[in-house]
Design a protein around this motif. Structure first.
Motif, short mmCIF file in Angstrom:
data_model
loop_
_atom_site.label_atom_id
_atom_site.label_comp_id
_atom_site.label_asym_id
_atom_site.label_seq_id
_atom_site.Cartn_x
_atom_site.Cartn_y
_atom_site.Cartn_z
N ASP A 1 0.85 16.62 -6.70
CA ASP A 1 -0.26 16.15 -7.53
C ASP A 1 -0.14 14.66 -7.86
N ARG A 2 1.07 14.12 -7.73
CA ARG A 2 1.27 12.71 -8.06
C ARG A 2 0.80 11.80 -6.93
N GLU A 3 0.18 10.70 -7.30
CA GLU A 3 -0.35 9.78 -6.31
C GLU A 3 0.71 8.80 -5.83
N PRO A 4 0.60 8.33 -4.59
CA PRO A 4 1.50 7.27 -4.12
C PRO A 4 1.44 6.07 -5.05
N GLY A 5 2.59 5.48 -5.33
CA GLY A 5 2.69 4.39 -6.28
C GLY A 5 3.19 4.83 -7.64
N THR A 6 3.30 6.15 -7.84
CA THR A 6 3.76 6.69 -9.11
C THR A 6 5.28 6.55 -9.25
N VAL A 7 5.73 6.11 -10.42
CA VAL A 7 7.17 6.05 -10.71
C VAL A 7 7.66 7.47 -10.96
N THR A 8 8.63 7.91 -10.15
CA THR A 8 9.10 9.30 -10.24
C THR A 8 10.43 9.45 -10.96
N LYS B 1 19.60 3.43 -14.44
CA LYS B 1 20.10 2.23 -15.12
C LYS B 1 19.84 0.97 -14.31
N ASP B 2 19.94 1.08 -12.98
CA ASP B 2 19.85 -0.12 -12.15
C ASP B 2 18.76 -0.05 -11.08
N SER B 3 17.83 0.90 -11.18
CA SER B 3 16.78 1.04 -10.18
C SER B 3 15.71 2.01 -10.68
N PHE B 4 14.62 2.06 -9.95
CA PHE B 4 13.62 3.11 -10.20
C PHE B 4 12.95 3.48 -8.88
N ASP B 5 12.47 4.73 -8.83
CA ASP B 5 11.91 5.28 -7.59
C ASP B 5 10.39 5.37 -7.68
N VAL B 6 9.77 5.08 -6.54
CA VAL B 6 8.31 5.10 -6.45
C VAL B 6 7.90 5.98 -5.29
N LEU B 7 6.87 6.78 -5.49
CA LEU B 7 6.38 7.68 -4.46
C LEU B 7 5.56 6.90 -3.43
N THR B 8 5.80 7.16 -2.16
CA THR B 8 5.03 6.55 -1.08
C THR B 8 4.30 7.64 -0.30
N GLY B 9 3.82 7.29 0.88
CA GLY B 9 3.09 8.26 1.68
C GLY B 9 3.93 9.36 2.26
N ASP B 10 5.27 9.15 2.31
CA ASP B 10 6.11 10.23 2.84
C ASP B 10 7.35 10.50 1.99
N VAL C 1 8.45 7.15 -16.47
CA VAL C 1 8.14 8.06 -15.37
C VAL C 1 6.66 8.42 -15.49
N GLY C 2 5.96 8.36 -14.38
CA GLY C 2 4.53 8.62 -14.40
C GLY C 2 3.68 7.37 -14.37
N ASP C 3 4.27 6.21 -14.72
CA ASP C 3 3.54 4.95 -14.60
C ASP C 3 3.21 4.73 -13.13
N LYS C 4 2.10 4.03 -12.88
CA LYS C 4 1.66 3.84 -11.51
C LYS C 4 1.61 2.36 -11.15
N ASP D 1 0.87 -1.17 0.00
CA ASP D 1 0.00 0.00 0.00
C ASP D 1 0.91 1.23 0.00
N PHE D 2 1.05 1.86 -1.16
CA PHE D 2 2.02 2.94 -1.30
C PHE D 2 1.61 4.24 -0.59
N THR D 3 0.44 4.26 -0.01
CA THR D 3 0.08 5.43 0.81
C THR D 3 0.78 5.38 2.17
N LYS D 4 1.33 4.22 2.51
CA LYS D 4 2.07 4.08 3.77
C LYS D 4 3.47 4.68 3.63
N ASP D 5 4.15 4.83 4.76
CA ASP D 5 5.49 5.43 4.72
C ASP D 5 6.49 4.46 4.10
N ALA D 6 7.55 5.00 3.55
CA ALA D 6 8.54 4.22 2.80
C ALA D 6 9.23 3.17 3.67
#
Length: 313
Positions: free
Chosen positions: A258-265, A269-278, A307-310, A212-217
């Motif tokens: 404006d971006r929702e938790p779970g969004t790829v920010t 090359k070797d990783s990707f970041d996702v937005l969480t609740g904090d 980027v922007g995929d959820k 649940d990406f609304t929770k803290d990282a």
């Protein structure tokens, strides 16, 4: 001492092997009945049964240990003590009273914290820094008996449920071998548990792993660690399940509210970041449904992530 050993999974096998190595006489191993596995339905024996057969120790596999005929079977072996480790059935008071020195349990937490079925994983899920093993004199309640011996170990920041399981199984074997001669000589003074400090944990289930990406990282990272290798943490990418095997938190707050938790920010090359609740959660190892487990680097080479995929549904 003459010992009846009760246990089922590999956690228990480690203790059984240590007891045998220490020269104790294991007169009987009690374990769960063989269970069908996979599509073939072929019966699979427990780790404890496999160990017992290797050492020519009699095996007893009752469906319900409390039944009168099963209690009568246990009494035939005239054991000094019963050692229990992840057996999977609750013992009746009648059984607890059979051996001279009673029944002792190897429990993978520092009781009274984490009474119940999954203390190893729960310690990681809760972000604990330490855990350990307790040798407990068994009572009728669930993990409520007096404490005989305890040993604590640190939990590494990147420790997984599987890795900690292995460490505590070894520690449990060492601790029970240390405890047995002290119990026989009366050198241990049982310490009652502090009920006010008692906490409980339930069984693991597959649905626990849904992120649940609304929770803290940090909570999400702990879920990934704690449920590795089973039942595993997962989310969805499109209509496919995406298991997350390794992740790290970043001390970076997302500036775009404006971006929702779970969004790829961000994608590297070797990783990707996702937005969480904090904060941001950096994904390092994944497994897309139908594919093998792989690093995020290999995943990104074969899957066009933007980027922007959820993640999630």
């Amino acid at each position: 001492m003459k010992i009846v050993f009760m246990g089922t999974p590999d956690f228990a096998r480690a203790a059984l092997e240590k007891i045998i190595e220490a020269g104790h006489e294991v007169v009987l191993c009690v374990t769960q009945p063989d269970k069908p596995k996979g599509r073939s339905g072929e019966l699979q024996i427990s780790d404890v049964k496999a160990c017992a057969l290797e050492h020519n120790i009699p095996v007893f596999q009752p469906v319900r240990i409390k039944l009168p005929e099963n209690v009568a079977e246990l009494k035939k072996y005239n054991a000094d003590i019963y050692v229990v480790a992840a057996f999977g059935q609750i013992l009746s008071q009648e059984i607890l009273d059979i051996p001279k020195f009673g029944c002792v349990n190897i429990h993978a937490s520092i009781l009274p914290e984490y009474r119940g079925a999954a203390p190893i994983q729960q310690a990681i899920l809760d972000g604990k820094k330490t855990t350990g093993v307790t040798i407990m004199q068994m009572a009728a309640g669930m993990d409520t008996g007096d404490i005989l011996l305890q040993r604590e170990i640190p939990i590494d920041r990147d420790e997984t449920g599987g890795g900690l399981f292995d460490k505590l199984s070894v520690l449990g074997g060492e601790l029970i071998v240390e405890a047995l001669p002290k119990i026989e000589k009366g050198e241990i003074i049982p310490v009652p548990q502090d009920e006010e400090k008692a906490t409980k944990c339930g069984k693991l289930s597959k649905d626990m792993g849904l992120l649940d990406f609304t929770k803290d990282a940090e909570s999400l990272r702990n879920l990934v660690r704690g449920l590795n290798p089973w039942p595993s943490a997962y989310t969805y990418l499109g209509n496919k399940m995406l298991k997350i095997w390794k992740a790290e938190t970043l001390d970076v707050l997302d500036k775009d509210k404006d971006r929702e938790p779970g969004t790829v920010t961000a994608i590297y090359k070797d990783s990707f970041d996702v937005l969480t609740g904090d904060r941001l959660l950096r994904i390092l190892e994944v497994q897309l449904e139908g594919k093998k487990r792989m690093t995020a680097k290999d995943f990104l080479l074969g899957y066009h992530l933007n980027v922007g995929d959820k993640l999630g549904r």
